[in-house]
Enzyme design. Structure first.
Site, PDB file in Angstrom:
ATOM      1  N   SER A 213      -9.373   0.575   5.147  1.00 26.72           N
ATOM      2  CA  SER A 213     -10.874   0.474   5.717  1.00 26.72           C
ATOM      3  C   SER A 213     -11.464  -0.738   5.180  1.00 26.72           C
ATOM      4  CB  SER A 213     -11.424   1.806   5.860  1.00 26.72           C
ATOM      5  OG  SER A 213     -12.317   1.764   7.030  1.00 26.72           O
ATOM      6  N   GLU A 330      -6.732   4.448  15.589  1.00 26.08           N
ATOM      7  CA  GLU A 330      -8.054   4.301  14.749  1.00 26.08           C
ATOM      8  C   GLU A 330      -9.154   4.586  15.124  1.00 26.08           C
ATOM      9  OE1 GLU A 330      -7.652   2.658  11.807  1.00 26.08           O
ATOM     10  OE2 GLU A 330      -6.029   1.198  11.763  1.00 26.08           O
ATOM     11  N   HIS A 424      -7.950   7.111  12.324  1.00 25.03           N
ATOM     12  CA  HIS A 424      -8.220   6.225  11.270  1.00 25.03           C
ATOM     13  C   HIS A 424      -8.268   7.168   9.879  1.00 25.03           C
ATOM     14  CE1 HIS A 424     -10.308   2.724   9.230  1.00 25.03           C
ATOM     15  NE2 HIS A 424     -11.350   3.674   8.693  1.00 25.03           N
TER      16      HIS A 424
END
Length: 544
Positions: A213, A330, A424
């Site tokens: 990320s 995600e 995610h």
């Protein structure tokens, strides 16, 4: 200057006489540290890699510490960097609250006992550049280090304290730049590793940077930054996003300059100058910044010379082996990034046609109106993460470096039942082997041989890549480089090598980015699908 001397004295005071030590001691050039013996590992926690960025050092590049005398205890994690307080509950909420401090520039090391010339894996945590820490339990380096690599996790300044640019700060700088302090912290940590890791058994010439990320974004920043060149030899980026960046001194792509954004924040805080800003409480300004300050690296001509898209197009990046990928789901845990669905499929199609013009047919083929709620999720995923991953694989391949692309598409009953398939960061417990360290809101992971087998494969892939530049797993499929065939690894119940990731996805998102970059009027990344402003930028040379 007096405050700097006091900080140095304070740091030296933490060292203790060698006679009092009982744990493993590493005699590093920065100063000797005592860690803990944990099974087959020596673990060192909370080692400072720069002077505390407090007082007059707030919003300045990190300064190296003078070597301390004696042996410094390194048995406890250092505090996380200051981050927003009062965050709501989410799937990412940890089991325990981390202590925080403005004095937070420390790192942690997991080293195999008797390590010698071992590869080094440096983890850069995620958290949107506003939260997180290298001390999070899900990043515990034990399982990786047991495979023969030295694992290092680092902290870096976050939010307004890590990324504020301001004309007054630029005037203080010999290079007349400001912002990017969090990135400079990462570079300082890598420099510390270069000069000290041999004392822990590591090879300073075999360093892999890795992150997820915002950590993946940081990896791309480091690939671009000339200041990081030579400090690492391989890179791993998980769920990275190649955002359009603000420039330091002028407005571009529809956003104000980084300095102007800093001035607006200072005005909101009623701070007339930099001295007044430095006089404000760190937690107070961090919390205030959540109301409109978005931390990103800025194009300053020094730390980040140009937009990432341009830098990689012009081959002005570190040309190193790359492992990169994204997750099928995600956005399922990040619905705040997706626009609200319209009332009907017809409204969705009309909105897309109005925004995408001559690209609308291609868009609707990939993201059809018939299942528009799922299409909205996929649109945002691909524009942020899927396009970035494939673009990076292509660009590194073009410069003759191996690139290993993946898509994480794994679920299990509790995850899928919560509507969070492959969400995610859901790959992280598998990459680190930290099944027992997930938070209370994380879907309960099955304790089965199949799940642990998938984790073992990922641990093998990640650590072998760190060691050799080629991901190999003892009991899983061979992972071919992206190459001219467009190979990728599809992580489902087991790793499966496939070819041709999401046909048409990359071409569409690349055309949108290229047109917007050429027009100079609007950025890419979040401005997609029904969130796209206005109409599509016109065709431009080399874009379609």
């Amino acid at each position: 200057m007096k405050s700097l001397r006091l900080l140095a004295v304070s740091a030296l005071a933490l060292a203790t006489p060698a006679a009092a030590q009982s744990g493993p001691i590493a005699n590093a050039p920065s100063g000797a540290v005592e860690g803990k013996a944990e099974g087959d590992l020596n673990v060192y926690r909370g080692i400072p890699f720069a002077m505390p960025p407090v007082g007059a050092m707030r919003w300045r590049p990190p300064a190296p510490m003078a070597p301390w005398k004696g042996v410094r205890p390194a048995t406890d994690f250092g505090p996380a960097c200051i981050q927003p307080s009062g965050k709501g509950q989410s799937v990412y909420t940890p089991a325990t609250t981390m202590p925080t401090s403005e004095d937070c520039l420390s790192l942690n090391i997991w080293a195999p006992k008797n390590a010698k010339n071992a590869p080094v894996f440096v983890w850069i945590h995620g958290g949107a550049l506003v939260s997180g820490s290298g001390r999070e339990a899900s990043y515990d380096g034990q399982r990786m280090a047991e495979r023969g690599v030295i694992v290092v996790s680092i902290n870096y300044r976050l939010g307004i304290l890590g990324w504020l640019a301001h004309p007054g700060l630029s005037l203080e700088s010999p290079q007349k730049v400001s912002g990017n302090y969090g990135l400079l912290d990462q570079i300082a940590a890598l420099s510390w590793i270069r000069h000290n890791i041999a004392a822990f058994g590591g090879n300073a010439q075999n360093v892999t940077i890795a992150g997820e990320s915002a950590g993946g974004l940081s990896v791309m920043y480091l690939l671009e930054s000339p200041l990081a060149r030579g400090l690492f030899q391989k890179a791993i980026a998980q769920s990275a996003y190649m955002v359009a960046m603000p420039e330091l001194k002028k407005s571009v792509l529809g956003v104000p300059s980084a300095e102007a954004a800093g001035q607006m924040f200072a005005g909101a805080m009623q701070a007339s100058d930099v001295a007044a800003l430095r006089g404000l409480d760190a937690q107070t300004i961090t919390d205030a910044a959540t109301k409109g300050f978005f931390p990103f690296g800025n194009v300053d001509g020094l730390v980040l010379p140009q937009q990432m898209t341009t830098a990689f197009d012009e081959k002005k990046m570190a040309q190193v082996p790359l492992l990169i990928g994204f997750n099928q789901g995600e956005i399922r845990s990040l619905m705040v990034l997706a626009p609200k669905p319209p009332a009907s499929a017809a409204d969705y199609e009309a909105g897309i046609r109005q925004r995408y013009g001559d690209l609308a047919d291609d868009f609707l083929k990939l993201y059809p109106a018939a299942d528009y709620k799922e299409s909205i999720i996929a649109t945002t995923r691909d524009a942020l993460y899927g396009w970035t991953a494939q673009r990076m694989a292509i660009k590194q391949t073009e410069v003759g470096q191996p690139a290993y692309l993946y898509m994480w598409d794994h679920g299990y009953p509790a995850m899928d039942g919560a509507g969070l398939h492959a969400f995610h960061a859901s790959e992280l417990p598998y990459v680190f082997g930290t099944f027992g360290s997930i938070g209370p809101n994380w879907p309960k992971m099955p304790d089965t041989p199949e799940e642990h087998g998938l984790s073992d494969a990922m641990l093998d892939y990640w650590t072998s890549f760190a060691a050799t530049g080629t991901p190999v797993a003892a009991k899983a499929a061979a992972w071919p480089a992206y190459g001219t065939a467009g190979n990728f690894m599809h992580f489902t119940d087991v790793p499966r090598a496939e070819t041709g990731l999401m046909p048409g996805m990359y071409k569409l998102n690349e055309a949108v980015m290229c047109r917007r970059r050429a027009s100079g009027k609007v950025g890419w990344n979040w401005n997609v699908g029904l969130a796209a402003p206005g109409s599509m930028a016109p065709k431009a040379a080399g874009c379609d």
